[in-house]
Design a protein around this motif. Structure first.
Motif, PDB file in Angstrom:
ATOM      1  N   GLU A 398       0.831  -1.203  -0.008  1.00  0.00           N
ATOM      2  CA  GLU A 398      -0.096   0.125   0.040  1.00  0.00           C
ATOM      3  C   GLU A 398       0.841   1.246   0.193  1.00  0.00           C
ATOM      4  N   ILE A 402       1.003   4.177  -2.992  1.00  0.00           N
ATOM      5  CA  ILE A 402       0.564   5.659  -2.758  1.00  0.00           C
ATOM      6  C   ILE A 402       2.057   6.318  -3.197  1.00  0.00           C
ATOM      7  N   ILE A 407       3.124  10.945  -3.751  1.00  0.00           N
ATOM      8  CA  ILE A 407       3.001  11.238  -2.205  1.00  0.00           C
ATOM      9  C   ILE A 407       3.808  10.794  -1.604  1.00  0.00           C
ATOM     10  N   ASP A 409       6.620   9.938   1.963  1.00  0.00           N
ATOM     11  CA  ASP A 409       6.393   9.129   2.873  1.00  0.00           C
ATOM     12  C   ASP A 409       5.449   9.545   4.104  1.00  0.00           C
ATOM     13  N   ASN A 411       2.999  11.505   4.174  1.00  0.00           N
ATOM     14  CA  ASN A 411       1.682  12.010   3.799  1.00  0.00           C
ATOM     15  C   ASN A 411       0.988  10.387   3.466  1.00  0.00           C
ATOM     16  N   LEU A 415      -2.226   8.970   5.367  1.00  0.00           N
ATOM     17  CA  LEU A 415      -3.444   8.552   4.740  1.00  0.00           C
ATOM     18  C   LEU A 415      -3.828   7.248   5.238  1.00  0.00           C
ATOM     19  N   LEU A 416      -2.871   6.222   5.183  1.00  0.00           N
ATOM     20  CA  LEU A 416      -2.994   4.950   5.781  1.00  0.00           C
ATOM     21  C   LEU A 416      -3.612   4.654   7.140  1.00  0.00           C
ATOM     22  N   ALA A 419      -7.159   6.193   7.514  1.00  0.00           N
ATOM     23  CA  ALA A 419      -7.859   5.144   6.993  1.00  0.00           C
ATOM     24  C   ALA A 419      -8.080   4.076   8.076  1.00  0.00           C
ATOM     25  N   SER A 422     -10.363   5.069  10.506  1.00  0.00           N
ATOM     26  CA  SER A 422     -11.800   5.803  10.393  1.00  0.00           C
ATOM     27  C   SER A 422     -12.979   5.282  10.769  1.00  0.00           C
TER      28      SER A 422
END
Lengths: 450, 257
Positions: A398, A402, A407, A409, A411, A415-416, A419, A422
């Motif tokens: 993943e 990304i 993008i 390292d 960010n 993001l992960l 997620a 979330s």
């Protein structure tokens, strides 16, 4: 051995000081000393005196050592001076979208000038315990200290003994509180080490609805020790959303017990978010005392440095047809430690129980540690229960995917990680609370991934 | 645009290192489409991985120049910001991250690296709708999590959609045709054909000649055991398709002779 003796001595010191402080407080009481409320407090200090602070050799405290806290000299005084905080000092703690029902406590003392409440009516009381106890003495008597049992829990006993103030939310039968309540507890250690014993009571009667957030902060460079207890009564067919957000600093200790009592057909949801504090221990216990109750426990801990967060939960299924679901997620970096101990108790009469539990962790550093312990105790035969725990690193495939889109390292990780948590964030139903937590998450991730 | 000189690379595995690329030479200019064909295990995907900076590979010899810069010195995200794009053979699912958020983050980070202002939400949505049309993607799909619950064909179309959004200079399509039915293949090829210009270039990695009916290459290279053993025009792909392994074995004998 020598170390042990030293520890006991320190414990005794602080314990002794607290017991003496209780006597001094008692001597200043006038008529109140003979009342029922004080009878409970007196009983509680005796229990605390007998049990002392929890020690690591107790199974329930195996991974959480309170000794660093006991080594500090805490001045606990039950007659606190009013805080000198001004309105401008608390702006930064407010929710971005503005405050409707806002209760401010500094070092456990209610600050009416800084608080604002719009929902009070003949069916709703949002305020402090002292005020609520005067207005609704029978409700207070009926619920106070009826759920958070202190007979074998010394910290609950300590809190009960000193329970001077805290938030009191009372929602009468078939009433919707509508506007959420934001309770701000600040430990102000600007001048000295402080100890707080906040005591909150939420009574949501039959068919009632409420959304309540407890928000804990600290200020100042000295140490603080918060020992809080919140009791929640969920009447028949009531709906309660309850949030606890811990934003304290690295010189702050926080132990807390949230004890929930659920009547038939009630729905209770709790989300506990811990990203501040040095040593944190949260206990969340819900007892299902009626059929067909529904309970959701969500948790998020986002740790770095030497932070230690211990979440102990108990879903106590006493009656049939109840549902409980639990999801705790952790992100650990630096030398931080997480503990998750989730217990599901299904008692003999609790047939047709559905109880689920899951704990997921991402370790961002080799020096971070997670202890995850699911506990199922099942005494009924017709039940559905499951539990699972995972811990691992960020998925490399993943990450590469990304990054291959430009993008970087930091960010990509953010993001992960966002997620990953979330579903816990989404469990916060009130928009202003959720947005507040999302913003905080953004900042905390920024800091951890710096 | 891209000059690969005598590139040798090995993969790190639990059973030790394995030499995969054994001296690749390739030059790609702007405006060109290069097809790389070859059997399984010939090193095609490894080449794509090394060019985009995936971890787990050691370059042991040779160099790669991209617009005159040493490409192998850059992190994967830096390569992407310089305009290199890989359409994955197996696109990754990212639960919890929406396509919209993912692409917006990517576009704005690429812009930031160039000192440009972030794209406004309005402009982003407009561009997104436009590009979604190009590969026949339902815009509703874009609010869903990246590739989660997408069919094989949808995932491949999403790769080309991302390509369209990021507007790279050099795109590497790693077996984008695998697992596609003929209709999806046409959609993907049509997307690529609309995106190609005299300023960008494509490297199309494929097993089969089929895709090359729709994306017509300027050059075809045959890879075998870590080397490019034959290069030619688009007719080479047809030759390979007709003669298959026999053809390769012939080359092999020639190479060894």
């Amino acid at each position: 051995m020598e170390n042990n003796l030293k520890e006991n001595k320190t414990d005794k010191d602080l314990k002794q000081k607290l017991v003496e402080e209780f006597k001094s407080m008692e001597s200043k009481l006038n008529g109140e000393a003979s009342g029922n409320f004080h009878k409970i407090r007196k009983d509680a200090i005796a229990v605390f005196d007998k049990l002392g602070f929890p020690v690591k050799k107790m199974e329930e405290w195996k991974y959480t050592n309170l000794n660093p806290l006991l080594n500090h000299d805490f001045h606990y005084s039950s007659d606190r001076k009013q805080s000198e905080l001004k309105k401008s000092d608390i702006e930064k703690y407010k929710f971005e979208s503005g405050e409707k029902n806002f209760l401010v406590f500094v070092n456990g003392v209610f600050i009416e000038d800084l608080s604002s409440v719009i929902s009070n009516s003949e069916n709703i009381y949002v305020g402090n315990i002292t005020g609520g106890r005067k207005k609704y003495p029978e409700i207070f008597e009926k619920h106070f200290s009826k759920y958070a049992d202190y007979s074998d829990r010394s910290l609950v006993a300590l809190n009960t003994a000193f329970s001077a103030d805290g938030a009191f939310v009372y929602v009468k039968k078939n009433t919707d509180l509508k506007e959420a309540v934001h309770i701000l507890h600040i430990s102000d250690a600007e001048k000295e080490n402080v100890m707080l014993q906040p005591r909150n009571l939420f009574v949501i009667e039959e068919g009632g609805r409420a959304e309540i957030a407890e928000d804990y902060y600290s200020k100042g460079d000295n140490f603080s020790f918060t020992n809080m207890v919140t009791e929640v009564y969920c009447g028949k067919n009531s709906h309660t959303g309850h949030y606890k957000i811990q934003n304290e600093g690295d010189k702050d200790y926080h132990v807390g017990m949230t004890q929930v009592h659920q009547e038939q057909d009630s729905n209770y949801s709790n989300t506990t978010v811990s990203w501040g504090g040095s040593i944190i221990r949260n206990d969340l216990n819900a007892v299902f005392d009626g059929r067909n109750t529904e309970s959701h426990f969500f948790g998020l801990y986002l740790l770095d440095g030497k932070q230690h967060v211990d979440n102990h939960t108990l879903a106590d299924h006493k009656m049939p047809d109840c549902f409980s679901n639990e999801l705790y997620k952790g992100i650990l970096s630096g030398h931080s430690t997480g503990v998750f101990n989730g217990k599901i108790m299904v008692r003999e009469d609790a047939q047709k129980t559905n109880a689920y539990q899951s704990n997921g962790n991402i370790l961002l550093s080799d020096d971070a540690t997670i202890y995850s312990k699911p506990q199922l105790e099942i005494f009924a035969d017709d039940v559905k229960c499951s539990h699972g725990a995972t811990s691992g690193q960020l998925n490399e495939d993943e990450m590469f995917y990304i990054k291959s889109r430009g993008i970087g390292d930091k960010n990509a990780k953010a993001l992960l990680l966002k997620a990953f948590v979330s579903d816990v964030i989404d469990s916060i139903k009130t928009d202003e609370f959720r947005e507040h937590v999302e913003n905080k998450l953004e900042h905390k991730l920024e800091y951890i991934l710096r | 645009m891209l000059i690969i000189k005598n590139l040798k690379a090995k993969i790190k595995t639990s059973e030790g290192d394995k030499q995969i690329l054994k001296g690749i030479n390739l030059t790609v200019n702007a405006g060109e489409i290069h097809a790389i064909m070859g059997p399984n295990g010939s090193g095609k995907s490894t080449l794509a991985s090394v060019l985009t900076g995936r971890e787990g590979y050691d370059v042991t010899e040779g160099e790669v120049l991209y617009d005159g810069k040493d490409l192998l010195d850059l992190d994967p995200e830096e390569r992407a910001r310089e305009g290199i794009f890989l359409a994955f053979q197996y696109p990754i699912e990212i639960p919890g991250v929406s396509n919209v958020n993912f692409l917006k983050t990517a576009i704005n980070e690429i812009r930031k690296s160039k000192g440009e202002e972030p794209m406004s939400s309005v402009e982003f949505l407009k561009v997104m709708k436009e590009k979604a049309k190009l590969v026949d993607i339902d815009p509703a799909m874009l609010s869903r999590y990246v590739n989660v619950g997408f069919s094989g064909g949808e995932k491949k179309r999403n790769e080309i959609f991302q390509l369209a959004m990021l507007e790279p200079k050099l795109s590497i399509l790693d077996e984008t045709d695998s697992g596609l039915d003929i209709d999806a293949l046409k959609i993907v090829a049509n997307g690529v054909n609309q995106l190609k210009s005299d300023k960008n270039a494509f490297i199309v990695i494929t097993h089969y000649q089929r895709l090359l009916n729709y994306i017509v290459p300027d050059f075809v290279h045959v890879m075998y055991e870590g080397r490019i053993v034959k290069s030619g025009g688009k007719e080479l792909a047809l030759e390979l398709e007709e003669n298959g392994y026999e053809f390769i074995n012939g080359i092999k004998e020639n190479a060894e002779a």
